[in-house]
Design a protein around this motif. Structure first.
Motif, PDB file in Angstrom:
ATOM      1  N   SER A 112      39.721 -29.567  14.221  1.00  0.00           N
ATOM      2  CA  SER A 112      39.987 -30.987  13.593  1.00  0.00           C
ATOM      3  C   SER A 112      41.383 -31.345  13.519  1.00  0.00           C
ATOM      4  N   GLU A 170      33.992 -26.282  15.341  1.00  0.00           N
ATOM      5  CA  GLU A 170      33.793 -26.143  13.642  1.00  0.00           C
ATOM      6  C   GLU A 170      32.488 -26.689  13.396  1.00  0.00           C
ATOM      7  N   GLU A 187      31.459 -27.813  10.381  1.00  0.00           N
ATOM      8  CA  GLU A 187      31.596 -28.695   9.508  1.00  0.00           C
ATOM      9  C   GLU A 187      32.893 -28.894   8.944  1.00  0.00           C
ATOM     10  N   CYS A 188      33.429 -30.049   8.288  1.00  0.00           N
ATOM     11  CA  CYS A 188      34.657 -30.387   7.992  1.00  0.00           C
ATOM     12  C   CYS A 188      35.451 -29.432   7.024  1.00  0.00           C
ATOM     13  N   GLU A 246      37.133 -30.516   1.722  1.00  0.00           N
ATOM     14  CA  GLU A 246      36.128 -31.078   0.961  1.00  0.00           C
ATOM     15  C   GLU A 246      36.408 -32.577   0.876  1.00  0.00           C
ATOM     16  N   GLY A 250      37.811 -34.532   3.049  1.00  0.00           N
ATOM     17  CA  GLY A 250      37.813 -34.993   4.288  1.00  0.00           C
ATOM     18  C   GLY A 250      39.301 -35.210   5.030  1.00  0.00           C
ATOM     19  N   PHE A 269      41.669 -33.840   7.151  1.00  0.00           N
ATOM     20  CA  PHE A 269      41.929 -32.810   8.072  1.00  0.00           C
ATOM     21  C   PHE A 269      43.203 -33.038   8.667  1.00  0.00           C
ATOM     22  N   VAL A 281      33.653 -38.467  12.983  1.00  0.00           N
ATOM     23  CA  VAL A 281      33.643 -37.182  13.644  1.00  0.00           C
ATOM     24  C   VAL A 281      32.297 -36.304  13.443  1.00  0.00           C
ATOM     25  N   TYR A 294      30.671 -32.376  14.124  1.00  0.00           N
ATOM     26  CA  TYR A 294      31.270 -31.121  14.321  1.00  0.00           C
ATOM     27  C   TYR A 294      30.109 -30.204  14.790  1.00  0.00           C
TER      28      TYR A 294
END
Length: 741
Positions: free
Chosen positions: A504, A535, A537-538, A541, A543, A545, A674, A676
């Protein structure tokens, strides 16, 4: 009649006369364009037909009569063959000059919505296999070459059988087979010469011919690869057949070292084949991708290949392939002159994902399109390597700069990032320009690319990128945004960007397209779908990135900008360069014949071939060099007049200073969706677009690895083939922007 009435009548008659004159001019303009275009097509078709008919009985008779008709003239048989094989492609280049100068596509045409219809160039036929994605037009070209080779072999074989009695009626079956094999070897060589007429045309980066048909170098390169493989096979058969004949007759040692004066110089031919073999082996994908520098350096041996080819076959035979080689020489010398100029890098930005953005200065009169690319050399890293990069900025971003994004994936790009980081660290304050001691210098070839912004012809765009392939599409997005802001012609109103990345942190690259005050509701609908494959997940936390990249601004000399000596530069000067060099070649060849070849009866094949090559080189250096010198003086004068009074302040203010986090929120990052741990499903994406679109032309552009290109091309083909079942559906036009060297 009242005065007012008389005045109105005069105005009416004047307006009508002006409209009539305008209509007449428009008609003459269209007529001239049609005549030029028809003439070029007529010459090209006749040229192609010539290659097909020459091996036949009719063609053989025609060739003999043609040479006999021009026998005794100044240039002799060499001139006859030159006129027959090379003059047509040179004539097309001549006619292309006024066509490109005066009949450039009007930007107003991009606003016209055209009926959805298939295009041979954008309809993928083959999507898997060694050739990659092949369009219908390319497939036609491949079939024509195959038909030419097979038909030529057939006609030559029939002619060889008819010639067997000339060698004696008492020949045994074994002797007949040997003679047939020997004549077949010669015929393979003749076919090679015909293919060589096309080999160098696709790799002339700024060629006037590529600009005429609007095919950029990065796309035409694959044609050079295909032709190279075909020619290597034919050359191998040519040499192998001769070797077998010599082995049967027991004369291999003597024939290998023989250097004939009244025929082909065998030793020169063997050296030429050895060079070609080395070039071909190092160009194979496994070798090229793993040892790119070895591939690049061995490819420079083409100079020796051309010289020994001329020594082997002589001036008459070499003139069959001279047209394409001469046009390549013109392009290569022009690129050499352009790359001598050193460029000051204006600013450099290092992104957290390892990508470096460079801002390069250019003169205002150097024009390019958003899908352009450049070749870059940084001398502090190495003075030998040149690397191609897509331009990531729109020509509407600014008159005095362009931008490129460079991802660190190899040794050279890693050293570049280290150089930028080191230079930034040495400066005490990154907000102030660096001193000359901290300046990063580079040399640039280009920009090259399409002659017209053809992506503006589609009502909807689907941009599919893999990793660093996002770079050219950022240029497209920026160009469309600028056009809408400036009320310039822009047909696309719906853009879908599909971007597959590994992590990301690459999302920060979207920040290079500044939305500013532009709103998606301003007549433009942009959908951005990002797929992060490695990845689940982000990683953060909130967001966020991305981190703010580190930037560095450098001092810029007014004269240290890119040279306009390029294929996309001034059209008049580029055309003058081609015409002057060609006329110069005829003059040099004439002087050589008048004062040396004819008076002294020079007739050695290998020597005439060498003299022919020397004439080509001399004409490019003398007449082409003189034109380039005048072009350079014009460039300096024009660039100085068009430069801003206080240097390129536009660049430093808009690109040099680091961008804060709040400004990032105005960019495309905030509009991205986005996902993942997933890869894009093109069947779902294009299928959904087809359901919500009427009969429109959808341009699908791909920049990424081969597997990505194949997947998108396969789905475009599937959607188009199933269009009849769906009825009112769009047509997907596949366009690849991947540059695989």
């Amino acid at each position: 009649m009242a005065v007012d009435d008389l005045h109105s009548a005069l105005i009416s008659n004047g307006a009508g006369g002006y409209a009539k004159q305008t209509q007449q001019r428009s008609f003459l303009f269209s007529l001239a364009k049609w005549v030029l275009k028809s003439a070029m097509w007529l010459i090209f078709v006749a040229w192609i037909v010539l290659f097909f008919i020459i091996p036949s009985d009719f063609g053989s008779t025609f060739y003999t009569d043609w040479v006999a008709a021009t026998d005794g003239t100044l240039f002799g048989e060499t001139g006859s063959v030159l006129m027959l094989y090379s003059a047509p492609i040179i004539a097309i280049a001549f006619l292309a000059v006024p066509y490109i100068i005066f009949f450039e596509e009007d930007e107003e045409e991009y606003q016209e919505k055209k009926k959805a219809k298939f295009s041979l160039w954008t309809f993928p036929v083959l999507v898997d296999g060694p050739l990659g994605v092949v369009s219908a037009a390319e497939m036609i070209g491949i079939i024509l070459f195959i038909v030419f080779v097979l038909s030529a072999l057939y006609f030559y074989t029939v002619a060889n059988f008819e010639m067997l009695p000339d060698y004696g009626d008492d020949l045994t079956d074994g002797e007949k087979r040997v003679f047939m094999l020997q004549m077949s070897a010669y015929c393979f060589g003749l076919i090679v010469l015909s293919c060589l007429a096309f080999l160098f045309l696709p790799i002339a980066r700024g060629s006037i011919l590529l600009r005429l048909i609007d095919i950029p170098f990065e796309h035409a390169t694959r044609y050079h690869v295909w032709l190279g493989n075909l020619i290597f096979f034919l050359v191998t058969m040519h040499g192998l057949c001769y070797m077998i004949v010599w082995a049967i007759r027991g004369i291999i040692p003597s024939e290998v070292v023989e250097w004939k004066s009244d025929g082909g110089a065998n030793l020169a031919g063997i050296i030429c084949y050895g060079i070609f073999l080395l070039i071909w082996v190092t160009a194979l994908p496994p070798v090229r991708k793993r040892y790119f520098e070895l591939f690049y350096y061995t490819h420079q041996l083409y100079v020796l290949f051309v010289i020994f080819l001329a020594l082997h076959i002589g001036g008459v035979n070499f003139s069959q392939a001279a047209g394409g080689i001469f046009l390549f020489m013109l392009d290569r010398f022009l690129r050499f002159c352009q790359s001598r100029k050193t460029v000051n890098i204006v600013s450099a930005t290092c992104f957290p994902c390892g990508t470096v953005k460079l801002v390069l200065p250019k003169p205002a009169n150097l024009h390019y399109n958003a899908l352009g690319f450049i070749f870059l050399q940084v001398k502090s890293i190495t003075s030998l390597q040149w690397h191609p990069f897509s331009v990531s900025s729109s020509p509407l971003n600014g008159k005095y700069h362009l931008e490129v994004l460079i991802k660190t994936v190899g040794e050279w790009t890693t050293k570049l990032r280290e150089t930028v980081s080191k230079t930034s660290a040495e400066a005490s304050d990154i907000l102030l320009p660096h001193t000359p001691a901290h300046q990063i210098m580079a040399s640039v070839e280009g920009p090259y690319g399409h002659e017209s912004p053809y992506y503006l012809r589609y009502e909807k765009l689907v941009l599919v990128a893999g990793g660093s392939g996002i770079s050219p599409f950022l240029a497209i997005l920026s160009d469309i945004l600028h056009r809408i802001k400036m009320n310039k012609p822009c047909l696309p109103q719906h853009v879908v960007l599909i971007w597959a990345i590994k992590t990301s942190n690459e999302l920060s690259l979207l920040s290079t397209v500044d939305m500013g005050s532009m709103d998606f509701s301003d007549g433009l609908n942009i959908e951005i779908q990002v797929y992060v494959t490695r990845e689940s997940e982000c990683p953060v936390e909130d967001g966020r990135f991305y981190n703010a990249p580190s930037s560095s601004v450098f001092s810029v000399s007014r004269e240290a900008t890119m040279s306009v000596l390029t294929g996309t530069g001034n059209k008049i000067w580029a055309g003058t360069y081609v015409i002057a060099s060609t006329i110069g070649f005829v003059i040099v060849l004439s002087l050589l014949d008048v004062f040396y070849i004819n008076p002294y009866s020079i007739d050695a094949w290998w020597y005439l071939g060498l003299l022919f090559v020397i004439c080509m080189v001399a004409s490019v250096l003398i007449f082409g060099g003189l034109t380039i010198g005048l072009w350079h003086l014009w460039e300096r004068k024009t660039s100085f007049q068009e430069s801003p009074e206080n240097g390129n302040t536009e660049i430093v203010q808009s690109n040099g200073r680091p961008t804060d986090t709040n400004e990032y929120q105005k960019t495309l990052i905030s509009a991205a969706t986005v996902r993942y741990g997933r890869r894009p499903d093109f069947s779902e994406i294009l299928g959904s677009l087809a359901q919500h679109s009427a009969q429109v032309n959808v341009g699908v552009f791909v920049c990424g690895p081969t597997t990505l290109q194949s997947s998108v091309a396969k789905e475009c083909r599937s959607q188009n083939l199933g269009r009849r079942r769906k009825g009112n559906s769009p047509i997907f036009h596949y366009n690849s922007h991947s540059f695989d060297l």
